[in-house]
Write an enzyme that holds these catalytic residues in place. Structure first.
Site, PDB file in Angstrom:
ATOM      1  N   LYS A 121      36.582  11.840  53.628  1.00  0.00           N
ATOM      2  CA  LYS A 121      37.371  13.045  53.948  1.00  0.00           C
ATOM      3  C   LYS A 121      36.514  14.282  53.663  1.00  0.00           C
ATOM      4  O   LYS A 121      35.443  14.177  53.048  1.00  0.00           O
ATOM      5  CB  LYS A 121      38.654  13.041  53.133  1.00  0.00           C
ATOM      6  CG  LYS A 121      38.423  13.191  51.632  1.00  0.00           C
ATOM      7  CD  LYS A 121      39.707  12.981  50.835  1.00  0.00           C
ATOM      8  CE  LYS A 121      39.434  13.176  49.354  1.00  0.00           C
ATOM      9  NZ  LYS A 121      40.491  12.609  48.515  1.00  0.00           N
ATOM     10  N   MET A 171      27.298  37.924  52.677  1.00  0.00           N
ATOM     11  CA  MET A 171      27.917  36.930  53.556  1.00  0.00           C
ATOM     12  C   MET A 171      26.878  35.926  54.066  1.00  0.00           C
ATOM     13  O   MET A 171      27.104  34.725  54.029  1.00  0.00           O
ATOM     14  CB  MET A 171      28.583  37.622  54.750  1.00  0.00           C
ATOM     15  CG  MET A 171      29.385  36.666  55.606  1.00  0.00           C
ATOM     16  SD  MET A 171      29.968  37.416  57.126  1.00  0.00           S
ATOM     17  CE  MET A 171      31.211  38.537  56.518  1.00  0.00           C
ATOM     18  N   ARG A 212      53.127  13.509  44.172  1.00  0.00           N
ATOM     19  CA  ARG A 212      52.579  14.236  45.310  1.00  0.00           C
ATOM     20  C   ARG A 212      53.183  13.610  46.565  1.00  0.00           C
ATOM     21  O   ARG A 212      53.939  14.237  47.263  1.00  0.00           O
ATOM     22  CB  ARG A 212      51.051  14.119  45.304  1.00  0.00           C
ATOM     23  CG  ARG A 212      50.379  14.912  46.387  1.00  0.00           C
ATOM     24  CD  ARG A 212      48.871  14.957  46.208  1.00  0.00           C
ATOM     25  NE  ARG A 212      48.232  13.696  46.584  1.00  0.00           N
ATOM     26  CZ  ARG A 212      46.908  13.515  46.585  1.00  0.00           C
ATOM     27  NH1 ARG A 212      46.102  14.503  46.208  1.00  0.00           N
ATOM     28  NH2 ARG A 212      46.376  12.363  46.944  1.00  0.00           N
ATOM     29  N   TYR A 259      23.742  45.439  47.512  1.00  0.00           N
ATOM     30  CA  TYR A 259      24.906  46.327  47.538  1.00  0.00           C
ATOM     31  C   TYR A 259      25.266  46.790  46.127  1.00  0.00           C
ATOM     32  O   TYR A 259      25.229  45.999  45.183  1.00  0.00           O
ATOM     33  CB  TYR A 259      26.126  45.578  48.081  1.00  0.00           C
ATOM     34  CG  TYR A 259      26.043  45.240  49.552  1.00  0.00           C
ATOM     35  CD1 TYR A 259      25.770  46.220  50.505  1.00  0.00           C
ATOM     36  CD2 TYR A 259      26.274  43.944  49.982  1.00  0.00           C
ATOM     37  CE1 TYR A 259      25.721  45.893  51.848  1.00  0.00           C
ATOM     38  CE2 TYR A 259      26.226  43.611  51.325  1.00  0.00           C
ATOM     39  CZ  TYR A 259      25.952  44.599  52.251  1.00  0.00           C
ATOM     40  OH  TYR A 259      25.907  44.279  53.577  1.00  0.00           O
TER      41      TYR A 259
HETATM   42  C1  LIG Z   1      39.959  11.599  47.593  1.00  0.00           C
HETATM   43  C2  LIG Z   1      40.699  10.370  47.299  1.00  0.00           C
HETATM   44  C3  LIG Z   1      40.042   9.272  46.731  1.00  0.00           C
HETATM   45  C4  LIG Z   1      38.572   9.301  46.312  1.00  0.00           C
HETATM   46  O1  LIG Z   1      38.403  10.083  45.154  1.00  0.00           O
HETATM   47  P1  LIG Z   1      36.967  10.209  44.440  1.00  0.00           P
HETATM   48  O2  LIG Z   1      37.294  10.830  43.140  1.00  0.00           O
HETATM   49  O3  LIG Z   1      36.138  11.113  45.272  1.00  0.00           O
HETATM   50  O4  LIG Z   1      36.408   8.843  44.346  1.00  0.00           O
HETATM   51  C5  LIG Z   1      40.784   8.115  46.537  1.00  0.00           C
HETATM   52  N1  LIG Z   1      42.095   8.060  46.879  1.00  0.00           N
HETATM   53  C6  LIG Z   1      42.760   9.106  47.404  1.00  0.00           C
HETATM   54  C7  LIG Z   1      44.204   8.976  47.747  1.00  0.00           C
HETATM   55  C8  LIG Z   1      42.091  10.297  47.630  1.00  0.00           C
HETATM   56  O5  LIG Z   1      42.737  11.334  48.164  1.00  0.00           O
END
Ligand SMILES: *Cc1c(COP(=O)(O)O)cnc(C)c1O
Length: 382
Positions: A30, A322, A129, A274
């Site tokens: 992700k 930037m 969550r 700046y």
């Molecule tokens: C991001 C995520 C992981 C992985 O987490 P890491 O700490 O990067 O290994 C595992 N499970 C879920 C549901 C996540 O959102």
């Protein structure tokens, strides 16, 4: 940005060795593979034998589908809307189910497409969550039992609430217990999916009992410890407690560099950049670097961060702009336009870690990584 093939391979080998051959390793990609670039990481991980990827959303799943070369499985852990569910069912992509509406939508679409939806039931254990519990869980189970042709329940899972910090110890222990009870209760009703999973990087190291049938590993595969505590935990478990040297089994997969744009002398009494945040109190050589907060370099590293030039640390001088920043190269020798500047990674004997950014800005390393824009080219190196 350079992406190291050998570093990724070594990390994957190390981690899979830790979990054992019976555990399915799901590579979490992700956030554009934690800023490393999913386009590069997915085929590279497949080269190293990875056959399962986890992502947050359907658009990220599409990124995996478009770049996989070995037909790996994809699992969506977070957001997916109804139109995307149709796509996922069609493409045989798995997804978490944590409410009844999503299950119903999946069932409707599975019936229409004539393919079962591949689902993982996410149980509420205390993260609060997303996650099924109580009557909603009962209704979901009822629906699944009524329509075995529409749903292929491949997993039950949960996510832990901060396994990288011992401050959460009791909460995590309770989650582990509730997950075990939950999966036993489902088994008693005849639901025994192939994969039970709960572990992310930190949990897999600190709570090895959470390594069940599948692990979802993000940050560690890229060569970063989820936290200092996790690293120390690993070290105490695997080396004698009094060893002073820690042989880090994780190698950073990315290196981020740029080039000096120009160098100029600033006389004593001159302000750099700046405003008036930096006053030269002696004659300085100041170099401009075409990296700014647009490129994900934290603006709050103004007058605080460092880069590497000619193997020496050059302080960020004045405000990060930037698209560029100024660095003080007075102590770096004969610096010239075109010299390499390392933002993250090694240069000669010096190294700048993402961790050092995080320590200075109180950003977690995850955040610094994913802010590096996708538009920066990722180059594969050995
Ligand atoms: C991001 C995520 C992981 C992985 O987490 P890491 O700490 O990067 O290994 C595992 N499970 C879920 C549901 C996540 O959102």
């Amino acid at each position: 940005m350079e992406i190291s093939r050998s570093a990724l391979r070594e990390n994957l080998d190390f981690l899979r060795g830790l979990y054992g051959g019976d555990v399915l390793f799901s590579s979490v990609v992700k956030g554009n593979a934690y800023g490393h670039g999913a386009k590069v990481i997915v085929p590279l991980a497949e080269d190293c034998g990875v056959r399962h990827f986890s992502v947050f959303s359907a658009d990220e799943a599409l990124g995996v589908v478009d770049n996989r070369t070995a037909g790996s499985d994809v699992l969506i852990m977070g957001y997916i809307d109804d139109a995307e569910i149709a796509w996922a069912v069609e493409k045989e992509i798995g997804f978490f189910v944590f409410d009844q509406e999503r299950l119903r939508a999946a069932g409707r679409l599975a019936r229409r497409i004539r393919k079962p939806a591949r689902i993982h039931l996410e149980l509420e254990t205390g993260l609060h969550r997303s996650g099924l519990e109580g009557e909603e869980l009962d209704r979901v189970l009822e629906e699944i039992t009524l329509h075995p042709d529409l749903y292929r329940v491949e997993g039950i899972c949960t996510h832990l609430a901060g396994a990288e910090s011992s401050a959460n110890y009791h909460r995590i222990r309770r989650q582990i217990r509730l997950f075990e009870e939950g999966s036993d209760a489902l088994a008693a009703k005849g639901l025994r999916p192939r994969y039970r999973h709960a572990a992310c990087s930190a949990a897999s190291i600190v709570y090895p009992e959470t390594v069940l049938d599948l692990v979802r590993i993000g940050i560690a595969q890229y060569g970063f410890w989820p936290s200092e505590e996790t690293r120390i935990h690993y070290q105490l478990d695997h080396e004698s407690a009094d060893s002073e040297w820690f042989e880090d089994p994780l190698r950073r997969v990315m290196r981020w560099s740029s080039r000096i744009m120009g160098v100029k002398r600033v006389p004593p009494g001159g302000f750099v950049g700046y405003g008036t945040t930096f006053l030269a109190t002696r004659s300085l050589r100041i170099a401009s670097v075409p990296v700014g907060y647009y490129h994900g370099f934290p603006r709050n590293l103004s007058n605080l961060g460092h880069v590497l030039v000619r193997g020496k640390r050059a302080p960020v001088t004045g405000l990060v702009n930037m698209n560029m920043m100024m660095v003080d190269v007075t102590e770096c020798g004969a610096v010239r336009r075109g010299d390499e500047v390392v933002i993250v990674g090694r240069q000669k004997k010096a190294e700048i870690s993402v961790q050092s950014f995080s320590a200075l800005t109180r950003n977690v390393n995850y955040e610094v990584l994913v802010r590096i824009p996708a538009a920066i080219p990722r180059v594969l190196v050995d």
